[in-house]
Design an enzyme around this catalytic site. Structure first.
Site, mmCIF file in Angstrom:
data_model
loop_
_atom_site.group_PDB
_atom_site.id
_atom_site.type_symbol
_atom_site.label_atom_id
_atom_site.label_comp_id
_atom_site.label_asym_id
_atom_site.label_seq_id
_atom_site.Cartn_x
_atom_site.Cartn_y
_atom_site.Cartn_z
ATOM 1 N N GLY A 129 39.086 50.743 36.930
ATOM 2 C CA GLY A 129 38.512 51.849 36.165
ATOM 3 C C GLY A 129 39.611 52.833 35.851
ATOM 4 O O GLY A 129 40.660 52.828 36.508
ATOM 5 N N CYS B 142 42.290 46.885 41.592
ATOM 6 C CA CYS B 142 42.889 48.049 40.946
ATOM 7 C C CYS B 142 42.264 49.350 41.456
ATOM 8 O O CYS B 142 42.473 49.699 42.614
ATOM 9 C CB CYS B 142 42.783 47.898 39.426
ATOM 10 S SG CYS B 142 43.775 49.094 38.568
ATOM 11 N N TYR B 143 41.477 50.055 40.665
ATOM 12 C CA TYR B 143 40.810 51.260 41.173
ATOM 13 C C TYR B 143 40.025 50.911 42.445
ATOM 14 O O TYR B 143 39.921 51.730 43.362
ATOM 15 C CB TYR B 143 39.879 51.828 40.091
ATOM 16 C CG TYR B 143 39.077 53.042 40.517
ATOM 17 C CD1 TYR B 143 39.675 54.282 40.649
ATOM 18 C CD2 TYR B 143 37.707 52.933 40.785
ATOM 19 C CE1 TYR B 143 38.934 55.397 41.047
ATOM 20 C CE2 TYR B 143 36.961 54.029 41.175
ATOM 21 C CZ TYR B 143 37.574 55.269 41.312
ATOM 22 O OH TYR B 143 36.842 56.360 41.695
ATOM 23 N N HIS C 24 45.270 42.838 38.135
ATOM 24 C CA HIS C 24 44.009 42.380 37.528
ATOM 25 C C HIS C 24 43.958 40.856 37.473
ATOM 26 O O HIS C 24 44.559 40.258 36.587
ATOM 27 C CB HIS C 24 43.879 42.941 36.106
ATOM 28 C CG HIS C 24 43.569 44.395 36.077
ATOM 29 N ND1 HIS C 24 42.294 44.895 36.166
ATOM 30 C CD2 HIS C 24 44.381 45.472 35.994
ATOM 31 C CE1 HIS C 24 42.321 46.201 36.129
ATOM 32 N NE2 HIS C 24 43.579 46.586 36.033
ATOM 33 N N GLU D 231 41.495 39.095 36.597
ATOM 34 C CA GLU D 231 40.562 38.620 35.575
ATOM 35 C C GLU D 231 41.194 38.444 34.198
ATOM 36 O O GLU D 231 40.649 37.746 33.367
ATOM 37 C CB GLU D 231 39.364 39.581 35.479
ATOM 38 C CG GLU D 231 39.649 40.964 34.884
ATOM 39 C CD GLU D 231 40.223 41.966 35.889
ATOM 40 O OE1 GLU D 231 40.725 41.543 36.943
ATOM 41 O OE2 GLU D 231 40.185 43.175 35.590
ATOM 42 N N ASP E 65 22.691 33.085 18.364
ATOM 43 C CA ASP E 65 21.764 33.573 19.382
ATOM 44 C C ASP E 65 20.312 33.185 19.087
ATOM 45 O O ASP E 65 19.615 32.665 19.961
ATOM 46 C CB ASP E 65 21.879 35.098 19.531
ATOM 47 C CG ASP E 65 23.317 35.535 19.758
ATOM 48 O OD1 ASP E 65 24.137 34.660 20.115
ATOM 49 O OD2 ASP E 65 23.622 36.720 19.568
ATOM 50 N N LYS F 98 27.977 35.218 25.764
ATOM 51 C CA LYS F 98 28.018 34.384 24.558
ATOM 52 C C LYS F 98 28.497 32.946 24.844
ATOM 53 O O LYS F 98 27.924 31.986 24.335
ATOM 54 C CB LYS F 98 28.968 35.030 23.538
ATOM 55 C CG LYS F 98 28.880 34.446 22.155
ATOM 56 C CD LYS F 98 27.798 35.134 21.385
ATOM 57 C CE LYS F 98 27.721 34.707 19.945
ATOM 58 N NZ LYS F 98 26.744 35.545 19.230
#
Ligand code: XMP
Length: 513
Positions: free
Chosen positions: A54, A81-82, A168, A170, A226, A369
């Site tokens: 964050g 991280c944060y 990070h 991710e 969708d 998605k």
């Protein structure tokens, strides 16, 4: 029910990416507001918690602080991280304020692999983006990894199963980042890998049947990914109790209506009602040049036509189905400039369900998605539907600049069909975000044979993007551009010239309007 990993959102632009990476490991993840009570996480049966990054500093007055009781739940926690700074701050370590952000690549050296770095190299290129950093370990923790700028880049408390990492894992730029996440899920949390497309479809089909019973469901089919996947999934569950409505607004691309009819009505044997409202839309749009007014007219007319269609067929229907996805329902934490909070809302039918006394059925609400695409593929939808490029709700209405007329639409449709055909043949269609033609209400001189040809201009727009928030024009090979341009000027009557749009977003947008 699938086991859940909670991702507590502290406003990182990567929160959704963390949740997606977890799911890529076939483990279900859910994003929670950072202040969610620990009791709630417990009640939801959470088996592991990830504290996201964050933009805040733990020293800030308005720093987002979680419920401290989450550290007493007895479930593993990973701070990113944060998140690692929070662990330091809340569990008795020390965090130093920093004036400089460490941003970009760094080298992580692992001293002890433990569970988190099991079977990973001792050195990894990782992505950093942080201001403050941890300077003193909280009691019970040891440091197991360092970077050039931080002695305490990876920490662990094996007894409690708490872990903190400064980088990070991710993001794509971190080498083997997904493996670090997978190690946390499987090695630390002992998660079952029970989040699979097959299981999801099975569970969803059962849920839809239970929810709908013997009632009927109406779904507005746009032909986009969708609504198409929602239709296929609901049809799998309740067959002919599903009625799909497709509105032809006169602003569709060449052959679009026929493709929808042949796929859904003939292939899937779905009860499909096509409403041809093109005359109504085009008459209301006659002479309108302002893009906002065009959008408004198209939106209002769509709701009106759809509502009438529902009244005509909806006597016994109790449900309106929508292809709402998980990113539409996440309550994003708006700290700093988190782009997730700014993403455009969908073209939907607003207050309609309440007015019509319909209940909402949203079988894709839990999915990202890429998961929707996997479900669509598993249900037998063709690649052309599952990997279709986005197409705006107002259709060609935003791609004919100035006032809209049937002959301009015809020119645009023919030019766009050539572009799509060439993009598909070359395979580039699947690699770019969007490729389309725009009709410019400008006439320019050309020659056909010996004749002077005073005709319109078509702009070709091909862009690459991750999420449509930003985009770059695609470097389409010259020979492909040449073929597209030659074919459009030769085959489409009314066009004298083809131009290429080389603007990025920002400052331009993807559509011209
Ligand atoms: P812009 O032009 O704002 O477009 O850069 C960003 C993305 O959104 C699509 N778009 C729409 N999609 N309804 C939609 O469902 C709309 O009204 C709409 N307007 C733009 C556009 O095609 C691009 O992918």
């Amino acid at each position: 029910m699938a086991q859940t990993i909670a991702v507590l959102d502290f406003g990182s632009q990567y929160t959704q990416v963390i949740a997606r990476r977890i799911r890529e490991c076939q483990v279900y993840s859910k994003i929670y507001h950072y202040a969610t009570p620990a009791a709630q996480l417990k009640a939801d049966g959470v088996i592991g918690i990830i504290l996201s990054g964050g933009p805040s500093s733990v020293f800030s007055k308005r720093a987002p602080i979680p419920d401290r009781a989450l550290f007493d739940l007895g479930v593993p926690v990973l701070g990113i991280c944060y998140g690692i700074q929070l662990m330091g701050h809340l569990l008795g370590g020390q965090v130093a304020k920093s004036e400089h952000r460490e941003y970009g690549h760094g080298t992580l050296s692992i001293r002890k692999a433990g569970r988190l770095f099991s079977k990973l190299p001792k050195k990894l290129r990782v992505w950093n983006s942080h201001g403050d950093r941890l300077t003193k370990l909280p009691p019970g923790f040891t440091a197991i990894g360092t970077t050039d700028n931080s002695e305490l880049a990876v920490i662990e408390n094996l007894k409690k199963n708490f872990y903190g990492i400064q980088f990070h894992p991710e993001v794509f730029h971190t080498e083997r980042g997904v493996d670090v996440i997978r190690n946390f899920l499987l090695g630390v949390c002992k998660a079952r890998q029970d989040w699979t497309t097959k299981d999801y479809i099975k569970k969803s089909v059962a849920d839809i049947r239970a929810q709908v019973g013997s009632s009927h469901v109406i779904l507005g089919l746009s032909g986009g990914v969708d609504s198409s996947v929602a239709a296929a999934l609901i049809h799998q569950a309740i067959g002919r109790q599903l009625v799909c409505v497709f509105v032809d607004n006169g602003l569709l691309r060449k052959g679009e209506r026929e493709t929808v009819e042949s796929l859904y009505a003939r292939n899937f044997k779905i009860d499909l009602r096509v409403v041809d409202a093109s005359k109504l839309f085009l008459s209301r749009l006659r002479g309108v040049t302002d893009p906002e007014r065009k959008r408004k007219i198209i939106g209002v007319t769509f709701v009106e036509v759809f509502e009438k269609a529902l009244k005509d067929i909806g006597r016994q229907a109790d449900f309106l189905a929508q292809g709402t996805l998980y990113p539409d329902v996440i309550e994003s934490v708006a700290i700093g400039n988190n782009p997730a909070a700014l993403i455009k809302s969908h073209h939907n039918v607003g207050g309609l369900p309440a007015r019509m006394k319909l209940k909402l059925l949203e079988p894709l609400r839990e999915l990202f998605k890429d998961e929707v695409r996997a479900v669509g593929t598993a249900l037998g939808l063709p690649k052309e539907v599952v990997w279709r490029q986005p197409f705006p709700g107002p259709g060609l209405g935003v791609r004919v600049l100035g006032d809209i007329s049937p002959d301009k639409l015809e020119i645009l449709r023919n030019a766009d069909a050539i572009l799509q055909e060439e993009m598909m043949t070359s395979g580039l269609y699947w690699k770019v975000w969007q490729s389309f033609c725009v009709f410019l209400p400008v006439k320019s001189v050309g020659v056909i044979g010996d004749e002077r040809n005073y005709a319109y201009v078509i702009a070709v727009r091909v862009v690459e993007s991750i999420d449509a928030m930003t985009a770059d024009w695609s470097r389409v090979p010259y020979d492909l551009l040449q073929r597209i341009s030659n074919r459009i000027t030769n085959e489409v009557r009314g066009v004298s010239r083809v131009v290429l749009d080389i603007s990025s977003k920002p400052p331009a947008t993807i559509e011209w309007e």
